[in-house]
Write a protein that holds these residues in place. Sequence first.
Motif, short mmCIF file in Angstrom:
data_model
loop_
_atom_site.label_atom_id
_atom_site.label_comp_id
_atom_site.label_asym_id
_atom_site.label_seq_id
_atom_site.Cartn_x
_atom_site.Cartn_y
_atom_site.Cartn_z
N PRO A 167 0.83 -1.21 0.00
CA PRO A 167 0.00 0.00 0.00
C PRO A 167 0.87 1.26 0.00
N PHE A 168 0.42 2.25 -0.75
CA PHE A 168 1.15 3.51 -0.88
C PHE A 168 0.17 4.63 -0.58
N ASP A 169 0.42 5.39 0.49
CA ASP A 169 -0.43 6.52 0.87
C ASP A 169 0.09 7.76 0.15
N THR A 170 -0.72 8.29 -0.77
CA THR A 170 -0.26 9.40 -1.59
C THR A 170 -0.39 10.73 -0.85
N ASP A 171 0.30 11.73 -1.36
CA ASP A 171 0.20 13.07 -0.79
C ASP A 171 -1.08 13.76 -1.26
N ARG A 172 -1.91 13.04 -2.05
CA ARG A 172 -3.20 13.58 -2.50
C ARG A 172 -4.35 12.90 -1.76
N ASP A 173 -4.06 12.31 -0.62
CA ASP A 173 -5.05 11.72 0.28
C ASP A 173 -5.84 10.55 -0.29
N PHE A 174 -5.16 9.68 -1.01
CA PHE A 174 -5.76 8.40 -1.36
C PHE A 174 -4.68 7.34 -1.31
N THR A 175 -5.11 6.10 -1.24
CA THR A 175 -4.19 4.97 -1.15
C THR A 175 -4.29 4.15 -2.42
N LEU A 176 -3.17 3.62 -2.85
CA LEU A 176 -3.16 2.68 -3.97
C LEU A 176 -2.14 1.60 -3.68
N LEU A 177 -2.24 0.51 -4.42
CA LEU A 177 -1.26 -0.57 -4.26
C LEU A 177 -0.18 -0.41 -5.32
N VAL A 178 1.05 -0.64 -4.91
CA VAL A 178 2.19 -0.59 -5.82
C VAL A 178 2.81 -1.97 -5.87
N ASN A 179 2.97 -2.48 -7.08
CA ASN A 179 3.73 -3.71 -7.28
C ASN A 179 5.19 -3.29 -7.29
N ARG A 180 5.86 -3.46 -6.16
CA ARG A 180 7.24 -3.00 -6.03
C ARG A 180 8.20 -3.83 -6.84
N GLY A 181 7.77 -5.02 -7.27
CA GLY A 181 8.64 -5.85 -8.08
C GLY A 181 8.59 -7.31 -7.66
N PHE A 182 9.51 -8.06 -8.19
CA PHE A 182 9.58 -9.50 -8.02
C PHE A 182 10.65 -9.88 -7.00
N VAL A 183 10.33 -10.90 -6.18
CA VAL A 183 11.33 -11.50 -5.30
C VAL A 183 11.27 -13.02 -5.48
N PRO A 184 12.43 -13.69 -5.52
CA PRO A 184 12.42 -15.15 -5.55
C PRO A 184 11.87 -15.68 -4.22
N ALA A 185 11.37 -16.89 -4.24
CA ALA A 185 10.76 -17.50 -3.05
C ALA A 185 11.70 -17.50 -1.85
N ASP A 186 12.99 -17.64 -2.08
CA ASP A 186 13.94 -17.71 -0.96
C ASP A 186 14.40 -16.34 -0.46
N ARG A 187 13.85 -15.26 -1.02
CA ARG A 187 14.26 -13.90 -0.62
C ARG A 187 13.08 -13.07 -0.11
N ARG A 188 12.09 -13.72 0.48
CA ARG A 188 10.88 -13.03 0.91
C ARG A 188 11.06 -12.19 2.17
N THR A 189 12.13 -12.36 2.88
CA THR A 189 12.34 -11.60 4.12
C THR A 189 13.27 -10.42 3.86
N GLY A 190 13.17 -9.41 4.69
CA GLY A 190 14.06 -8.26 4.56
C GLY A 190 13.76 -7.37 3.38
#
Length: 183
Positions: free
Chosen positions: A56-79
């Motif tokens: 979730p990304f809270d915009t400076d225009r007072d609404f929320t949207l979802l951002v697909n930040r990108g891809f992670v391999p299954a073994d890199r889901r933490t951090g």
Amino acid sequence: MLAQPPVPAPGPDRWPAIGKDDVYRPVVVRGHYRTGADTLVQAVTELGGGFWVMTPFDTDRDFTLLVNRGFVPADRRTGIAPSPAMQSIRGLLRLSEPGGAFLRTNDPAADRWYSRDIAAIAARRELGRVAPYFIDASDPRSGWPRGGLTVVRFRNSHLVYALTWFGLAALVAAMAWRVRRRV
């Protein structure tokens, strides 16, 4: 459309008009990520199997949207927590993908996701009113999650058109043969 400069992400006043013509439109939005609310959606990319990281990304225009930040391999889901600092996000506008994937349905109760279903993710994370679209971040950085992996596919209906016209031509030929046979 992909080569156009980014426009501001549509706000709530434009949400009802968003449709297929807006898909892959470059957009930019300013705000901050909501930490601790990532949703991992199963994905297969050129980098292999793993997950899209939807945050979730809270915009400076007072609404929320979802951002697909990108891809992670299954073994890199933490951090992979995002920085909560104010920032600008550039990416491509994408429409919600409700339901799930081929032979797999999303299971919000078990937090198992096979498609980027905005309404279901927002309900599961109790985000409130969220934009009916998401942004595929276009930041192809070397770390994880890795953005910029959007596969652009425009609908190609040429085969359907060809089969329709050949079918109509065959129908006209059959009807002409039938009329000629009766005469």
